[in-house]
Design an enzyme around this catalytic site. Structure first.
Site, PDB file in Angstrom:
ATOM      1  N   GLY A   1       0.634  -1.194  -0.054  1.00 32.78           N
ATOM      2  CA  GLY A   1      -0.023  -0.046  -0.066  1.00 32.78           C
ATOM      3  C   GLY A   1       0.691   1.320  -0.071  1.00 32.78           C
ATOM      4  O   GLY A   1       0.587   2.415   0.477  1.00 32.78           O
TER       5      GLY A   1
ATOM      6  N   ASN B   1       1.510   2.932  -2.642  1.00 32.80           N
ATOM      7  CA  ASN B   1       0.736   3.968  -3.739  1.00 32.80           C
ATOM      8  C   ASN B   1      -0.523   4.357  -2.723  1.00 32.80           C
ATOM      9  O   ASN B   1      -0.726   5.768  -2.831  1.00 32.80           O
ATOM     10  CB  ASN B   1       0.171   3.131  -4.766  1.00 32.80           C
ATOM     11  CG  ASN B   1       1.513   3.033  -5.934  1.00 32.80           C
ATOM     12  OD1 ASN B   1       1.703   4.457  -6.423  1.00 32.80           O
ATOM     13  ND2 ASN B   1       2.258   2.019  -5.984  1.00 32.80           N
TER      14      ASN B   1
ATOM     15  N   ARG C   1     -13.514 -16.737 -10.537  1.00 32.99           N
ATOM     16  CA  ARG C   1     -13.449 -15.596 -10.649  1.00 32.99           C
ATOM     17  C   ARG C   1     -14.822 -14.603 -10.672  1.00 32.99           C
ATOM     18  O   ARG C   1     -14.749 -13.738 -10.274  1.00 32.99           O
ATOM     19  CB  ARG C   1     -12.861 -15.238 -11.983  1.00 32.99           C
ATOM     20  CG  ARG C   1     -11.032 -15.392 -11.799  1.00 32.99           C
ATOM     21  CD  ARG C   1     -10.539 -15.062 -13.131  1.00 32.99           C
ATOM     22  NE  ARG C   1      -9.163 -15.565 -13.050  1.00 32.99           N
ATOM     23  CZ  ARG C   1      -8.150 -15.091 -12.316  1.00 32.99           C
ATOM     24  NH1 ARG C   1      -8.354 -14.143 -11.471  1.00 32.99           N
ATOM     25  NH2 ARG C   1      -7.104 -15.610 -12.380  1.00 32.99           N
TER      26      ARG C   1
ATOM     27  N   ARG D   1      -5.363  -8.898  -8.813  1.00 34.44           N
ATOM     28  CA  ARG D   1      -6.124  -9.937  -9.278  1.00 34.44           C
ATOM     29  C   ARG D   1      -6.477  -9.617 -10.539  1.00 34.44           C
ATOM     30  O   ARG D   1      -6.675  -8.411 -10.879  1.00 34.44           O
ATOM     31  CB  ARG D   1      -7.563  -9.917  -8.533  1.00 34.44           C
ATOM     32  CG  ARG D   1      -7.247 -10.520  -6.837  1.00 34.44           C
ATOM     33  CD  ARG D   1      -7.019 -11.863  -6.764  1.00 34.44           C
ATOM     34  NE  ARG D   1      -7.836 -13.044  -7.412  1.00 34.44           N
ATOM     35  CZ  ARG D   1      -7.409 -14.240  -7.566  1.00 34.44           C
ATOM     36  NH1 ARG D   1      -6.303 -14.732  -7.141  1.00 34.44           N
ATOM     37  NH2 ARG D   1      -8.447 -15.003  -8.025  1.00 34.44           N
ATOM     38  N   ILE D   2      -6.608 -10.791 -11.598  1.00 34.60           N
ATOM     39  CA  ILE D   2      -7.151 -10.685 -12.837  1.00 34.60           C
ATOM     40  C   ILE D   2      -8.600 -10.449 -12.635  1.00 34.60           C
ATOM     41  O   ILE D   2      -9.319 -11.175 -12.058  1.00 34.60           O
ATOM     42  CB  ILE D   2      -6.673 -11.601 -13.568  1.00 34.60           C
ATOM     43  CG1 ILE D   2      -5.235 -11.579 -13.818  1.00 34.60           C
ATOM     44  CG2 ILE D   2      -7.473 -11.648 -15.071  1.00 34.60           C
ATOM     45  CD1 ILE D   2      -4.468 -12.674 -14.678  1.00 34.60           C
TER      46      ILE D   2
ATOM     47  N   ASN E   1      -5.381   1.997 -13.440  1.00 32.51           N
ATOM     48  CA  ASN E   1      -4.484   0.869 -12.804  1.00 32.51           C
ATOM     49  C   ASN E   1      -3.112   1.497 -12.953  1.00 32.51           C
ATOM     50  O   ASN E   1      -2.861   2.371 -13.908  1.00 32.51           O
ATOM     51  CB  ASN E   1      -4.458  -0.226 -13.616  1.00 32.51           C
ATOM     52  CG  ASN E   1      -3.682  -1.359 -13.002  1.00 32.51           C
ATOM     53  OD1 ASN E   1      -3.494  -1.633 -11.681  1.00 32.51           O
ATOM     54  ND2 ASN E   1      -2.946  -2.028 -13.805  1.00 32.51           N
TER      55      ASN E   1
ATOM     56  N   HIS F   1       0.772   0.546 -13.501  1.00 36.30           N
ATOM     57  CA  HIS F   1       1.451  -0.844 -13.905  1.00 36.30           C
ATOM     58  C   HIS F   1       3.228  -0.249 -13.751  1.00 36.30           C
ATOM     59  O   HIS F   1       3.508   0.710 -14.249  1.00 36.30           O
ATOM     60  CB  HIS F   1       1.218  -1.347 -14.926  1.00 36.30           C
ATOM     61  CG  HIS F   1       1.740  -2.562 -15.634  1.00 36.30           C
ATOM     62  ND1 HIS F   1       1.267  -3.876 -14.913  1.00 36.30           N
ATOM     63  CD2 HIS F   1       2.694  -2.747 -16.452  1.00 36.30           C
ATOM     64  CE1 HIS F   1       2.374  -4.834 -15.587  1.00 36.30           C
ATOM     65  NE2 HIS F   1       2.992  -4.012 -16.493  1.00 36.30           N
TER      66      HIS F   1
ATOM     67  N   SER G   1       3.356   3.171 -15.595  1.00 41.77           N
ATOM     68  CA  SER G   1       2.328   3.764 -16.363  1.00 41.77           C
ATOM     69  C   SER G   1       1.026   3.706 -15.657  1.00 41.77           C
ATOM     70  O   SER G   1       0.912   2.964 -14.840  1.00 41.77           O
ATOM     71  CB  SER G   1       2.103   2.784 -17.534  1.00 41.77           C
ATOM     72  OG  SER G   1       3.076   2.832 -18.381  1.00 41.77           O
TER      73      SER G   1
ATOM     74  N   LEU H   1      -5.780  -6.975 -20.369  1.00 38.21           N
ATOM     75  CA  LEU H   1      -4.960  -7.079 -19.202  1.00 38.21           C
ATOM     76  C   LEU H   1      -3.697  -6.160 -19.435  1.00 38.21           C
ATOM     77  O   LEU H   1      -2.952  -6.479 -20.429  1.00 38.21           O
ATOM     78  CB  LEU H   1      -4.532  -8.471 -19.025  1.00 38.21           C
ATOM     79  CG  LEU H   1      -3.680  -8.660 -17.780  1.00 38.21           C
ATOM     80  CD1 LEU H   1      -4.317  -8.406 -16.464  1.00 38.21           C
ATOM     81  CD2 LEU H   1      -2.831  -9.975 -17.486  1.00 38.21           C
ATOM     82  N   ASP H   2      -3.548  -5.178 -18.551  1.00 38.98           N
ATOM     83  CA  ASP H   2      -2.619  -4.094 -18.764  1.00 38.98           C
ATOM     84  C   ASP H   2      -2.623  -3.407 -20.114  1.00 38.98           C
ATOM     85  O   ASP H   2      -1.381  -3.057 -20.491  1.00 38.98           O
ATOM     86  CB  ASP H   2      -1.099  -4.800 -18.406  1.00 38.98           C
ATOM     87  CG  ASP H   2      -1.038  -5.416 -17.002  1.00 38.98           C
ATOM     88  OD1 ASP H   2      -1.799  -4.784 -16.163  1.00 38.98           O
ATOM     89  OD2 ASP H   2      -0.326  -6.305 -16.665  1.00 38.98           O
TER      90      ASP H   2
ATOM     91  N   GLN I   1       8.604   7.069  -8.383  1.00 41.77           N
ATOM     92  CA  GLN I   1       7.785   7.983  -9.557  1.00 41.77           C
ATOM     93  C   GLN I   1       6.266   7.536  -9.385  1.00 41.77           C
ATOM     94  O   GLN I   1       5.480   8.607  -9.689  1.00 41.77           O
ATOM     95  CB  GLN I   1       8.470   7.291 -10.930  1.00 41.77           C
ATOM     96  CG  GLN I   1       9.936   7.659 -11.142  1.00 41.77           C
ATOM     97  CD  GLN I   1       9.895   9.251 -11.023  1.00 41.77           C
ATOM     98  OE1 GLN I   1       9.278   9.918 -11.615  1.00 41.77           O
ATOM     99  NE2 GLN I   1      10.650   9.759 -10.207  1.00 41.77           N
ATOM    100  N   GLU I   2       5.972   5.999  -8.965  1.00 37.78           N
ATOM    101  CA  GLU I   2       4.620   5.890  -8.928  1.00 37.78           C
ATOM    102  C   GLU I   2       3.801   6.886  -8.025  1.00 37.78           C
ATOM    103  O   GLU I   2       2.832   7.409  -8.217  1.00 37.78           O
ATOM    104  CB  GLU I   2       4.609   4.556  -8.609  1.00 37.78           C
ATOM    105  CG  GLU I   2       4.796   3.571  -9.798  1.00 37.78           C
ATOM    106  CD  GLU I   2       4.612   2.169  -8.890  1.00 37.78           C
ATOM    107  OE1 GLU I   2       4.285   1.728  -7.988  1.00 37.78           O
ATOM    108  OE2 GLU I   2       4.426   1.084  -9.976  1.00 37.78           O
TER     109      GLU I   2
HETATM  110  C1  GAR Z   1       3.296  -1.146  -7.270  1.00 33.97           C
HETATM  111  O1  GAR Z   1       4.749  -1.179  -7.762  1.00 33.97           O
HETATM  112  C2  GAR Z   1       2.371  -1.441  -8.637  1.00 33.97           C
HETATM  113  O2  GAR Z   1       2.916  -0.734  -9.749  1.00 33.97           O
HETATM  114  C3  GAR Z   1       2.593  -2.786  -8.699  1.00 33.97           C
HETATM  115  O3  GAR Z   1       2.324  -3.408  -7.495  1.00 33.97           O
HETATM  116  C4  GAR Z   1       2.963  -2.501  -6.655  1.00 33.97           C
HETATM  117  C5  GAR Z   1       2.142  -2.386  -5.380  1.00 33.97           C
HETATM  118  O4  GAR Z   1       2.926  -1.467  -4.431  1.00 33.97           O
HETATM  119  N1  GAR Z   1       1.106  -3.129  -9.576  1.00 33.97           N
HETATM  120  C6  GAR Z   1       1.288  -4.232 -10.488  1.00 33.97           C
HETATM  121  O5  GAR Z   1       2.361  -4.863 -10.835  1.00 33.97           O
HETATM  122  C7  GAR Z   1      -0.015  -4.560 -11.188  1.00 33.97           C
HETATM  123  N2  GAR Z   1      -0.050  -5.240 -12.301  1.00 33.97           N
HETATM  124  P1  GAR Z   1       2.111  -0.762  -3.288  1.00 33.97           P
HETATM  125  O6  GAR Z   1       1.463  -1.909  -2.476  1.00 33.97           O
HETATM  126  O7  GAR Z   1       3.470  -0.558  -2.118  1.00 33.97           O
HETATM  127  O8  GAR Z   1       1.445   0.312  -3.852  1.00 33.97           O
END
Ligand code: GAR
Length: 222
Positions: free
Chosen positions: A19, A21, A72, A98-99, A114, A116, A143, A151-152, A180-181
């Site tokens: 978490g 982000n 699912r 999760r997909i 999302n 990525h 991104s 997907l993505d 950067q995220e």
């Molecule tokens: C992030 O780096 C995000 O880009 C990635 O999971 C991480 C979660 O980190 N997401 C993916 O790979 C989605 N396909 P966080 O829980 O510390 O935010």
């Protein structure tokens, strides 16, 4: 399409892990002039740090444990019901691993984002940092895109670049990409809440103009 700023947008964040982000989004949305509020955080895993972060911030949380469902479709139906209870204007996937089924994705089309960890369309899926290193790339990044059935693969709104250094390994690269995220996600979410970023058919638009290229934050020095 006209830009339409949302009125006090309700943001719902989905998480599966640490978490970081989510934390960046919590801090950003606490700023007085931020045009939206996080109304709930949902997880497919109980006991993850992301849920703790939300609780500490006084945000309502819920868990829909995917292990308790036989398919699912059943999981997505339960998750959708939980989400709809909070009437969100935007669903933000922040490390949600999760997909999702087409039915779920289409229910939130145009209002689900999302993040990525690659410069899409490169490296969809997992292990993106190692794959960029293995390919000998000099540039890597992250991104943010609208979620579609692909997907993505939904339209990319914005990217932030990271230069790859000669001595990088997947861990060091992931750490810089994550920084950067944490900058990019609050910015893009703000644009969405302000009505500046929208999904128009198959294209993301910015201020009403289709994006032929993602918006790019310049590279941080490695
Ligand atoms: C992030 O780096 C995000 O880009 C990635 O999971 C991480 C979660 O980190 N997401 C993916 O790979 C989605 N396909 P966080 O829980 O510390 O935010």
């Amino acid at each position: 399409m006209m830009n339409q700023e949302l009125t006090d947008p309700r943001i719902l964040v989905l998480v599966s892990g640490s978490g970081s982000n989510l934390q960046a989004l919590i801090e950003a949305t606490r700023e007085r002039d931020y045009p939206g509020q996080i109304v709930a955080v949902g997880s497919n895993r109980p006991d993850v740090l992301a849920l703790e972060r939300a609780k500490r911030a006084g945000i309502e949380t819920f868990t829909v444990d995917h292990q308790k469902f036989g398919s699912r479709d059943e999981f997505d139906t339960a998750l959708k019901a939980e989400i709809e209870r909070h009437s969100p204007d935007v669903v933000v996937l922040a490390g949600f691993m999760r997909i999702l089924t087409p039915g779920f994705v289409n229910a939130f089309r145009g209002r689900m984002l999302n993040i990525h960890p690659s410069l899409l369309p490169k490296y969809t899926g997992l292990n993106t940092h190692q794959r960029a290193l293995d390919a000998g790339d000099q540039r890597h990044g992250v991104s943010i895109h609208f979620v579609t059935e692909d997907l993505d693969g939904g339209p990319v709104i914005a990217q932030a670049e990271v230069a790859i250094a000669a001595d990088d390994d997947a861990q060091s690269l992931a750490a810089r990409a994550q920084q950067q995220e944490h900058v990019l996600y609050p910015i893009v979410l703000r644009w969405f809440c302000e009505g500046r970023v929208q999904l128009d058919g198959e294209h993301a638009t910015f201020d009403g103009t289709p994006l032929t290229q993602p918006l790019v934050l310049p590279a941080e020095e490695a």
